[in-house]
Enzyme design. Structure first.
Site, PDB file in Angstrom:
ATOM      1  N   ASP A  16      28.292  15.540  14.598  1.00 47.36           N
ATOM      2  CA  ASP A  16      27.664  14.449  13.852  1.00 47.36           C
ATOM      3  C   ASP A  16      28.735  13.464  13.395  1.00 47.36           C
ATOM      4  OD1 ASP A  16      25.537  13.103  12.798  1.00 47.36           O
ATOM      5  OD2 ASP A  16      25.334  14.365  11.017  1.00 47.36           O
ATOM      6  N   ASN A  18      29.159  10.143  14.853  1.00 44.19           N
ATOM      7  CA  ASN A  18      29.583   9.127  15.833  1.00 44.19           C
ATOM      8  C   ASN A  18      29.294   7.716  15.315  1.00 44.19           C
ATOM      9  OD1 ASN A  18      30.218  11.187  17.553  1.00 44.19           O
ATOM     10  ND2 ASN A  18      28.489  10.882  18.947  1.00 44.19           N
ATOM     11  N   HIS A  33      29.506   7.008  20.253  1.00 44.25           N
ATOM     12  CA  HIS A  33      28.999   8.018  21.186  1.00 44.25           C
ATOM     13  C   HIS A  33      29.942   8.183  22.380  1.00 44.25           C
ATOM     14  CE1 HIS A  33      25.515   8.329  18.785  1.00 44.25           C
ATOM     15  NE2 HIS A  33      24.960   7.192  19.149  1.00 44.25           N
ATOM     16  N   GLU A  63      14.225  14.781  17.742  1.00 43.22           N
ATOM     17  CA  GLU A  63      13.973  13.714  16.772  1.00 43.22           C
ATOM     18  C   GLU A  63      14.797  12.448  17.071  1.00 43.22           C
ATOM     19  OE1 GLU A  63      14.483  17.003  15.765  1.00 43.22           O
ATOM     20  OE2 GLU A  63      12.326  17.225  15.551  1.00 43.22           O
ATOM     21  N   LEU A 127      34.412  29.953  30.414  1.00 38.92           N
ATOM     22  CA  LEU A 127      33.577  29.557  29.273  1.00 38.92           C
ATOM     23  C   LEU A 127      32.162  29.170  29.722  1.00 38.92           C
ATOM     24  CD1 LEU A 127      33.719  28.385  26.137  1.00 38.92           C
ATOM     25  CD2 LEU A 127      33.796  26.210  27.332  1.00 38.92           C
ATOM     26  N   ARG A 190      23.046  20.450   6.563  1.00 37.30           N
ATOM     27  CA  ARG A 190      21.699  20.815   7.029  1.00 37.30           C
ATOM     28  C   ARG A 190      21.746  21.207   8.504  1.00 37.30           C
ATOM     29  NH1 ARG A 190      20.939  15.292   5.443  1.00 37.30           N
ATOM     30  NH2 ARG A 190      21.439  13.900   7.176  1.00 37.30           N
ATOM     31  N   GLU A 203      27.908  32.356  10.622  1.00 38.47           N
ATOM     32  CA  GLU A 203      28.692  31.797   9.523  1.00 38.47           C
ATOM     33  C   GLU A 203      28.693  30.277   9.682  1.00 38.47           C
ATOM     34  OE1 GLU A 203      29.938  33.447   6.982  1.00 38.47           O
ATOM     35  OE2 GLU A 203      29.174  35.320   7.847  1.00 38.47           O
TER      36      GLU A 203
HETATM   37  C1  IPE Z   1      21.782  16.147  14.642  1.00 40.13           C
HETATM   38  O1  IPE Z   1      22.325  14.985  14.147  1.00 40.13           O
HETATM   39  C2  IPE Z   1      21.463  15.988  16.098  1.00 40.13           C
HETATM   40  C3  IPE Z   1      22.612  15.925  17.006  1.00 40.13           C
HETATM   41  C4  IPE Z   1      23.854  16.096  16.650  1.00 40.13           C
HETATM   42  C5  IPE Z   1      22.299  15.681  18.396  1.00 40.13           C
HETATM   43  P1  IPE Z   1      21.426  13.847  13.452  1.00 40.13           P
HETATM   44  O2  IPE Z   1      22.348  12.776  13.035  1.00 40.13           O
HETATM   45  O3  IPE Z   1      20.317  13.460  14.354  1.00 40.13           O
HETATM   46  O4  IPE Z   1      20.820  14.627  12.203  1.00 40.13           O
HETATM   47  P2  IPE Z   1      20.256  14.064  10.823  1.00 40.13           P
HETATM   48  O5  IPE Z   1      19.304  12.957  11.146  1.00 40.13           O
HETATM   49  O6  IPE Z   1      21.429  13.553  10.048  1.00 40.13           O
HETATM   50  O7  IPE Z   1      19.626  15.245  10.177  1.00 40.13           O
HETATM   51  C1  IPE Z   2      25.827  12.352  16.397  1.00 39.13           C
HETATM   52  O1  IPE Z   2      26.265  11.205  15.719  1.00 39.13           O
HETATM   53  C2  IPE Z   2      25.380  12.062  17.814  1.00 39.13           C
HETATM   54  C3  IPE Z   2      23.933  12.140  18.036  1.00 39.13           C
HETATM   55  C4  IPE Z   2      23.048  12.494  17.140  1.00 39.13           C
HETATM   56  C5  IPE Z   2      23.456  11.790  19.372  1.00 39.13           C
HETATM   57  P1  IPE Z   2      25.272  10.250  14.950  1.00 39.13           P
HETATM   58  O2  IPE Z   2      24.827   9.170  15.893  1.00 39.13           O
HETATM   59  O3  IPE Z   2      24.188  11.016  14.314  1.00 39.13           O
HETATM   60  O4  IPE Z   2      26.230   9.624  13.872  1.00 39.13           O
HETATM   61  P2  IPE Z   2      25.895   9.270  12.359  1.00 39.13           P
HETATM   62  O5  IPE Z   2      25.334  10.518  11.737  1.00 39.13           O
HETATM   63  O6  IPE Z   2      24.880   8.167  12.391  1.00 39.13           O
HETATM   64  O7  IPE Z   2      27.191   8.853  11.772  1.00 39.13           O
HETATM   65 MG    MG Z   3      23.946  11.831  12.456  1.00 43.77          MG
END
Ligand code: IPE
Ligand code: IPE
Ligand code: MG
Length: 242
Positions: A16, A18, A33, A63, A127, A190, A203
């Site tokens: 998470d 990006n 990304h 989602e 792996l 979460r 963990e």
């Molecule tokens: C979780 O990240 C999904 C992926 C890493 C693919 P999100 O950015 O979508 O999650 P929320 O919206 O913060 O819960």
């Molecule tokens: C995770 O990064 C990648 C995907 C969910 C595809 P995010 O795009 O959710 O990045 P933030 O959470 O908005 O920073």
């Molecule tokens: Mg995110």
């Protein structure tokens, strides 16, 4: 290895941050990304070198379709590119690739590339790199329940035979051991619908590091923390049973 750490067999990752990484630099989210994909590639290599047997990454959730069309489109382009690139990398480094999630919502050429990637790497013995795409934990459980119900109706399974062990064979992660360690980057506490069944006793380690900045040292720090935990699986502390 220098520190004599126990290496978890299966590490699950919620990559998470990006978007935040790009925003900090005044760039569109897509750039985050793109950099995030490079980090995934490096992490696969680092995980294999450290002796991790299974690495599962959350690439796209059920989602994430809610995001703006432009961002979803950019992610699809990245999947297209990486499905091909991964075939080369996996073949060279003996990595077995598996996808979990509901593939059919993707464009036919992406589905075909995914199938090819799984088929051509299935005999690799290094792996196992598992990519969760169009994945949702609840969706996976519901699909598994439907498959089990169908087998019951067709007389292949008796309801009494449906134990936790049998049910888990209906999940996308059939034959994959549950994750020992879950790492989530960028600070959010979460699960975001990730591996709801499989993470029952994993963990959890959360780092503030944004995914594109994640590296071998961050991975090692998560493993160090993991080594300080006592996994009790509902039992009592070993110190108390002495
Ligand atoms: C979780 O990240 C999904 C992926 C890493 C693919 P999100 O950015 O979508 O999650 P929320 O919206 O913060 O819960
Ligand atoms: C995770 O990064 C990648 C995907 C969910 C595809 P995010 O795009 O959710 O990045 P933030 O959470 O908005 O920073
Ligand atoms: Mg995110």
């Amino acid at each position: 290895m220098e520190e004599n750490l126990t290496i978890p067999a299966h590490v699950a990752l919620i990559l998470d941050g990006n978007g935040r990484w790009a925003k900090k630099r005044g760039l569109p989210r897509q750039f985050g990304h793109k950099k995030g994909c490079e980090t995934v590639e490096q992490t696969v290599e680092d995980a294999a070198r450290l002796g991790i047997r299974y690495l599962t990454v959350y690439g796209f959730s059920t989602e994430n379709w809610k995001r703006p069309n432009e961002e979803v489109g950019a992610l699809m382009q990245l999947f297209r590119y990486y499905a091909k690139r991964l075939l080369k990398i996996a073949t060279e480094s003996n990595v077995r690739v598996r996808m979990i999630g509901e593939k059919s919502r993707f464009a036919p050429d992406i589905v075909e590339a995914i199938n090819r990637l799984e088929e051509e790497t299935k005999e690799n013995t290094g792996l196992t790199f598992i990519i969760a795409v169009n994945y949702g934990g609840r969706d996976e459980i519901v699909r598994a329940a439907k498959k089990a119900a169908r087998d019951c109706m067709e007389g292949k399974l008796a309801a009494e035979e449906l134990t936790e062990e049998v049910f888990s064979t209906y999940l996308d992660t059939d034959q994959i051991p549950d994750p020992d360690l879950l790492i989530r980057t960028s600070g959010e506490m979460r699960l975001s619908n990730y591996l709801l069944w499989q993470l029952a006793y994993s963990e959890i380690y959360v780092t503030d590091c944004l995914w594109p900045d994640f590296n071998r040292e961050e991975l090692l720090e998560a493993i160090r923390q993991y080594n300080r935990r006592e996994r009790r699986f509902g039992g009592v502390s070993k110190a108390e049973t002495k």
